[in-house]
Motif scaffolding. Structure first.
Motif, PDB file in Angstrom:
ATOM      1  N   LEU A 114       0.764  -0.858   0.376  1.00 22.92           N
ATOM      2  CA  LEU A 114       0.101  -0.061   0.137  1.00 22.92           C
ATOM      3  C   LEU A 114       0.978   1.228  -0.125  1.00 22.92           C
ATOM      4  CD1 LEU A 114      -2.662  -1.480   2.434  1.00 22.92           C
ATOM      5  CD2 LEU A 114      -2.979  -0.813   0.133  1.00 22.92           C
ATOM      6  N   PRO A 115       0.586   2.224  -0.935  1.00 27.00           N
ATOM      7  CA  PRO A 115       1.389   3.597  -0.644  1.00 27.00           C
ATOM      8  C   PRO A 115       1.308   4.306   0.042  1.00 27.00           C
ATOM      9  CG  PRO A 115      -0.991   3.286  -2.166  1.00 27.00           C
ATOM     10  CD  PRO A 115      -0.505   2.586  -1.662  1.00 27.00           C
ATOM     11  N   VAL A 116       2.280   4.941   0.739  1.00 20.33           N
ATOM     12  CA  VAL A 116       2.286   5.761   2.116  1.00 20.33           C
ATOM     13  C   VAL A 116       3.944   6.461   1.181  1.00 20.33           C
ATOM     14  CG1 VAL A 116       2.625   5.735   4.176  1.00 20.33           C
ATOM     15  CG2 VAL A 116       1.365   4.624   3.735  1.00 20.33           C
ATOM     16  N   LEU A 117       3.845   8.000   1.543  1.00 24.32           N
ATOM     17  CA  LEU A 117       5.173   8.771   1.645  1.00 24.32           C
ATOM     18  C   LEU A 117       5.195   8.470   2.712  1.00 24.32           C
ATOM     19  CD1 LEU A 117       7.217  10.213  -0.108  1.00 24.32           C
ATOM     20  CD2 LEU A 117       6.372  11.947   0.098  1.00 24.32           C
ATOM     21  N   LEU A 118       6.592   8.935   2.969  1.00 20.00           N
ATOM     22  CA  LEU A 118       7.180   8.543   4.351  1.00 20.00           C
ATOM     23  C   LEU A 118       8.463   9.741   4.459  1.00 20.00           C
ATOM     24  CD1 LEU A 118       7.555   5.344   6.036  1.00 20.00           C
ATOM     25  CD2 LEU A 118       5.865   7.041   6.557  1.00 20.00           C
ATOM     26  N   LEU A 119       7.983  11.122   5.081  1.00 18.85           N
ATOM     27  CA  LEU A 119       9.304  12.356   5.130  1.00 18.85           C
ATOM     28  C   LEU A 119       9.714  12.676   6.656  1.00 18.85           C
ATOM     29  CD1 LEU A 119       6.939  14.774   2.885  1.00 18.85           C
ATOM     30  CD2 LEU A 119       9.451  13.395   2.270  1.00 18.85           C
ATOM     31  N   PRO A 120      10.985  12.051   6.500  1.00 25.10           N
ATOM     32  CA  PRO A 120      11.544  11.647   8.498  1.00 25.10           C
ATOM     33  C   PRO A 120      12.560  12.841   7.848  1.00 25.10           C
ATOM     34  CG  PRO A 120      12.421  10.097   6.999  1.00 25.10           C
ATOM     35  CD  PRO A 120      11.218  10.178   6.485  1.00 25.10           C
ATOM     36  N   SER A 121      12.919  13.971   9.378  1.00 24.94           N
ATOM     37  CA  SER A 121      13.601  14.527   9.228  1.00 24.94           C
ATOM     38  C   SER A 121      15.317  13.262   9.832  1.00 24.94           C
ATOM     39  CB  SER A 121      13.426  15.863  10.397  1.00 24.94           C
ATOM     40  OG  SER A 121      12.351  16.693   9.424  1.00 24.94           O
ATOM     41  N   ASP A 122      16.232  14.724   9.029  1.00 28.63           N
ATOM     42  CA  ASP A 122      17.557  13.564   9.220  1.00 28.63           C
ATOM     43  C   ASP A 122      18.623  14.768   9.744  1.00 28.63           C
ATOM     44  OD1 ASP A 122      19.843  11.983   9.240  1.00 28.63           O
ATOM     45  OD2 ASP A 122      18.452  11.319   7.104  1.00 28.63           O
ATOM     46  N   TYR A 123      19.638  14.381   9.905  1.00 29.96           N
ATOM     47  CA  TYR A 123      21.226  15.422  11.046  1.00 29.96           C
ATOM     48  C   TYR A 123      21.498  16.511   9.874  1.00 29.96           C
ATOM     49  CZ  TYR A 123      20.856  10.745  13.449  1.00 29.96           C
ATOM     50  OH  TYR A 123      21.182   9.931  14.190  1.00 29.96           O
ATOM     51  N   PHE A 124      21.631  17.359  10.764  1.00 26.74           N
ATOM     52  CA  PHE A 124      22.169  18.481   9.522  1.00 26.74           C
ATOM     53  C   PHE A 124      23.297  18.156   8.498  1.00 26.74           C
ATOM     54  CE2 PHE A 124      21.397  21.160  13.802  1.00 26.74           C
ATOM     55  CZ  PHE A 124      20.889  22.169  12.443  1.00 26.74           C
ATOM     56  N   ALA A 125      23.169  18.022   7.144  1.00 27.86           N
ATOM     57  CA  ALA A 125      23.678  17.725   6.889  1.00 27.86           C
ATOM     58  C   ALA A 125      25.503  18.485   6.511  1.00 27.86           C
ATOM     59  CB  ALA A 125      23.062  18.125   4.608  1.00 27.86           C
ATOM     60  N   THR A 126      24.639  19.362   6.384  1.00 26.29           N
ATOM     61  CA  THR A 126      26.546  20.857   6.662  1.00 26.29           C
ATOM     62  C   THR A 126      27.668  19.672   8.163  1.00 26.29           C
ATOM     63  OG1 THR A 126      25.508  22.096   8.058  1.00 26.29           O
ATOM     64  CG2 THR A 126      25.245  22.402   5.205  1.00 26.29           C
ATOM     65  N   ARG A 127      27.094  18.899   8.508  1.00 27.22           N
ATOM     66  CA  ARG A 127      27.655  18.724   9.984  1.00 27.22           C
ATOM     67  C   ARG A 127      28.678  19.961  10.843  1.00 27.22           C
ATOM     68  NH1 ARG A 127      30.369  13.294   7.869  1.00 27.22           N
ATOM     69  NH2 ARG A 127      27.956  12.426   6.439  1.00 27.22           N
ATOM     70  N   ARG A 128      27.903  21.113  10.431  1.00 27.06           N
ATOM     71  CA  ARG A 128      28.323  22.773  11.359  1.00 27.06           C
ATOM     72  C   ARG A 128      27.964  22.347  12.882  1.00 27.06           C
ATOM     73  NH1 ARG A 128      25.071  26.152   6.858  1.00 27.06           N
ATOM     74  NH2 ARG A 128      23.208  25.851   8.897  1.00 27.06           N
ATOM     75  N   THR A 129      27.221  21.968  13.388  1.00 25.87           N
ATOM     76  CA  THR A 129      27.444  21.975  14.526  1.00 25.87           C
ATOM     77  C   THR A 129      27.188  20.025  15.488  1.00 25.87           C
ATOM     78  OG1 THR A 129      24.708  20.330  14.827  1.00 25.87           O
ATOM     79  CG2 THR A 129      25.103  23.019  14.376  1.00 25.87           C
ATOM     80  N   GLY A 130      28.277  19.416  14.861  1.00 24.09           N
ATOM     81  CA  GLY A 130      28.477  18.132  15.342  1.00 24.09           C
ATOM     82  C   GLY A 130      26.913  17.386  15.837  1.00 24.09           C
ATOM     83  N   LYS A 155      10.193   0.394   0.398  1.00 26.84           N
ATOM     84  CA  LYS A 155      10.505   0.026  -1.462  1.00 26.84           C
ATOM     85  C   LYS A 155      11.213   0.739  -2.639  1.00 26.84           C
ATOM     86  CE  LYS A 155       8.609  -2.912  -3.465  1.00 26.84           C
ATOM     87  NZ  LYS A 155       8.425  -4.815  -3.455  1.00 26.84           N
ATOM     88  N   PHE A 156      11.323   2.141  -1.977  1.00 28.55           N
ATOM     89  CA  PHE A 156      11.999   3.163  -2.513  1.00 28.55           C
ATOM     90  C   PHE A 156      12.600   3.847  -0.550  1.00 28.55           C
ATOM     91  CE2 PHE A 156      12.753   8.100  -3.428  1.00 28.55           C
ATOM     92  CZ  PHE A 156      14.150   7.122  -4.529  1.00 28.55           C
ATOM     93  N   THR A 183       4.963  -0.933  -5.354  1.00 26.15           N
ATOM     94  CA  THR A 183       4.363   0.372  -4.111  1.00 26.15           C
ATOM     95  C   THR A 183       4.557  -0.537  -2.815  1.00 26.15           C
ATOM     96  OG1 THR A 183       2.620   1.968  -3.936  1.00 26.15           O
ATOM     97  CG2 THR A 183       1.793  -0.631  -3.957  1.00 26.15           C
ATOM     98  N   GLY A 184       4.494   0.313  -1.927  1.00 27.52           N
ATOM     99  CA  GLY A 184       4.707   0.282  -0.875  1.00 27.52           C
ATOM    100  C   GLY A 184       5.321   1.531  -0.148  1.00 27.52           C
ATOM    101  N   ALA A 185       5.768   1.455   1.208  1.00 31.54           N
ATOM    102  CA  ALA A 185       6.596   2.609   1.302  1.00 31.54           C
ATOM    103  C   ALA A 185       7.373   3.264   0.749  1.00 31.54           C
ATOM    104  CB  ALA A 185       7.103   2.065   2.725  1.00 31.54           C
ATOM    105  N   ALA A 186       7.859   4.721   0.383  1.00 31.52           N
ATOM    106  CA  ALA A 186       8.750   5.674  -0.622  1.00 31.52           C
ATOM    107  C   ALA A 186       8.725   6.362   1.172  1.00 31.52           C
ATOM    108  CB  ALA A 186       7.976   6.346  -1.259  1.00 31.52           C
ATOM    109  N   THR A 187       9.971   5.992   1.706  1.00 33.95           N
ATOM    110  CA  THR A 187      10.869   7.448   2.669  1.00 33.95           C
ATOM    111  C   THR A 187      11.827   7.793   2.049  1.00 33.95           C
ATOM    112  OG1 THR A 187      10.486   5.718   4.360  1.00 33.95           O
ATOM    113  CG2 THR A 187      12.438   6.884   4.890  1.00 33.95           C
TER     114      THR A 187
END
Length: 625
Positions: A114-130, A155-156, A183-187
């Protein structure tokens, strides 16, 4: 970017929302919006990124606040199922624990296709703050985060390190979400700094885009081979799975069955694919099925699997099909499933493939004796349901089956029943009488406790005009009931029935059957000896449900449950009905086994006895080669 290309400056989060807003899906010439909006909980990582974008576009793209991230994914799954995979929701969370809470829901989406779009947040890409709040540090890989855990249940999967990567990722996610095969979870994991970063995106990315859901056609030579196999059969059986419903093949299946006389057994996902009253509907099949459909399957010389993935429940752990010469013909959009059990695989859309196979069979029909036997078994199954759901004496504690039967009598044609884990899915599979192809929404691909109330939110969101009837066990209610508040907050009515059997009743019964004496499965105090004793915990489910603001009814008898259901159906708000049932009185006798390994050696007598039975049943297992 080519010279002269039109661009628009947006943050990554704003671009995501604007992209989702204009996605559409088309099948059989019908075009409709794909996304119903976003569900989420704002926190560290998304509050100023995707949260800001959803605020900015709140008049164009709906947002619903939830209480538990896992529950929100369940709601999105319930929405997608109610939309027959032609619609989806996005779910946004903070980093770390907020994201991790979604992993279970992602497993539900992917296992159930079943189709679900997941949008989890992630760490700083720049790693400026450690190292940041809610980050797990890895000495061997600074790029590893909680979100990498989604790879196994998606699935993605992608992580957006730079705005330039977004367009490709969104387009690929949409391909997966609208695919009948993948189809399935797309993250898509989005670092919190990237969420807020501005970029000149091409205007073309935000044009109205229509994704076609194709109807694949099976290979012609394979169709000819399958027809030849069927013409030589004398006791064929159809297994109708969820693929029948997802491809809108219900009417085509009925025509095929009536033309050929082949009886049908139903999986959990395919339960509503053929009318309950149809003379050749033999009912639920497999470990959670009935002895009537399973008896036909045990003798079948050809099994036609339509839109099923042959789980261990469907095959009774590879013990169900006992004919030594049994052959399989499988219709499935997914090649992986079409060739299971060494089948002649018809890789294609269920509706079109059933039709094309029927054309090749022309006037062929099963022998009259097989058809008559199947019709008699199907009628016996319907009569058995009537006996099982009869509440009998009104003075006794209701059986779970009788309670389900009473509620079923209130369900109209378009109403939907929702459930997941525990003992109720098996009983619903056997005895519920669906009103239509989209009226049975039991989650049993992942059998996930906590799915029920949240999925009811999603189902009501997808179609507010129909009644949503949600069954949930007492153990599951204690695990995840918080989305009831979302149901009330959003005015998304559902009728929730808390069925109390004093603990984890399903696992308790399973534990007893494998010699473990239901140990640790009932909600009891410890006794003076330090072990779980005889006294049950005094849990006030009525007060608990009422604390959310729901209208709550209590029912101890058939008459009280009937009255409570009448009031709940007549009302306009979410209602909860608390009913205690006999923990032991359940529909049994499927005539099929399910493999749960039993200890090979033990000092417990009940375990030793269960091992003898286990070895006997295991000897019936076959590899279909």
């Amino acid at each position: 970017m080519p010279m002269g290309s039109a661009t628009v400056r947006l943050t990554v989060s704003q671009a995501i929302v604007q992209f989702l807003r204009v996605q559409q899906v088309e099948r059989d010439g019908v075009v409709q919006p794909f996304f119903g909006g976003a569900l989420g909980i704002f926190g560290h990582g998304n509050v100023a990124g995707i949260g800001q974008a959803l605020l900015q576009y709140r008049d164009e793209f709906p947002y619903i606040l939830g209480r538990n991230e896992q529950g929100l994914v369940h709601a999105a799954v319930g929405y997608a199922k109610a939309r027959n995979r032609l619609g989806a929701m996005a779910v946004t969370t903070s980093i770390g624990p907020g994201a991790a809470n979604m992993i279970t829901g992602a497993g539900v989406a992917t296992s159930n296709r079943l189709p679900v779009l997941l949008l989890p947040s992630d760490y700083f890409a720049t790693r400026r703050t450690g190292s940041v709040l809610q980050q797990i540090e890895h000495t061997h890989s600074p790029d590893l985060s909680t979100n990498d855990s989604f790879r196994a249940v998606s699935k993605f999967w992608d992580r957006i390190h730079r705005p330039e990567q977004l367009a490709e990722s969104l387009l690929e996610a949409m391909r997966v979400l609208t695919s009948p095969v993948d189809t399935g979870a797309a993250t898509i994991a989005v670092p919190q700094d990237v969420q807020a970063e501005a970029y000149d995106f091409p205007v073309a990315l935000f044009r109205d885009r229509v994704w076609n859901v194709p109807r694949q056609r099976a290979d012609l030579s394979q169709l000819d081979k399958a027809a030849a196999i069927l013409k030589e059969s004398t006791r064929p059986v159809i297994i109708a799975g969820g693929g029948v419903i997802y491809s809108d093949a219900n009417e085509e299946l009925q025509r095929f069955v009536e033309a050929t006389g082949i009886p049908v057994g139903l999986t959990q996902a395919g339960k509503a694919s053929l009318s309950h009253a149809h003379p050749l509907n033999a009912g639920a099949l497999g470990s959670s099925g009935s002895r009537f459909a399973n008896g036909l399957a045990q003798q079948a010389d050809v099994v036609i699997g339509i839109g099923t993935r042959y789980t261990d429940f469907t095959t009774a752990s590879n013990t169900l099909f006992q004919n030594p010469n049994v052959k399989f013909v499988n219709i499935n959009t997914t090649e992986f499933d079409a060739y299971k059990e060494a089948a002649t695989g018809l890789v294609g859309d269920a509706r079109e493939t059933i039709r094309e196979l029927g054309e090749r069979l022309a006037d062929w029909q099963v022998p009259v004796a097989h058809r008559d036997h199947a019709v008699a078994e199907a009628q016996a199954w319907r009569e058995e349901i009537g006996r099982i759901i009869d509440p009998g004496s009104d003075g006794d504690t209701l059986s779970q089956s009788a309670a389900l039967g009473i509620v079923n009598s209130f369900a109209k044609e378009n109403d939907v029943v929702i459930n997941a884990a525990g003992s109720m899915p098996g009983e619903l599979h056997r005895i519920w009488r669906p009103g239509g192809p989209y009226s049975y929404a039991i989650e049993y691909g992942y059998s996930c406790m906590g799915y029920e109330v949240a999925a009811g939110v999603g189902a009501a969101l997808a179609d507010p005009e129909r009644e949503v009837i949600t069954f949930i066990g007492d153990g599951t209610w204690l695990m995840l009931s918080s989305e009831l508040l979302t149901s009330i907050q959003e005015g998304l009515k559902q009728i929730v029935l808390i069925v109390d059997n004093k603990g984890y009743g399903s696992i308790g019964a399973l534990s007893e059957s494998v010699g473990s004496q239901a140990f640790g499965c009932r909600f009891k105090f410890r006794d003076e000896g330090g072990q779980y004793g005889d006294d049950y915990l005094p849990i006030d489910f009525v007060a608990n449900a009422a604390s959310y603001g729901a209208t709550v009814y209590t029912a101890d008898t058939a008459a009280q449950l009937t009255e409570a259901m009448g009031k709940a159906v007549a009302g306009e708000e979410t209602a909860v009905i608390y009913v205690q049932v006999d923990a032991k009185a359940r529909f049994g006798g499927s005539g099929a086994w399910w493999e749960v390994p039993v200890a090979q050696i033990s000092t417990v007598e009940s375990t030793e006895q269960a091992r003898v039975v286990y070895d006997q049943e295991r000897s019936k297992q076959k590899l279909y080669l």
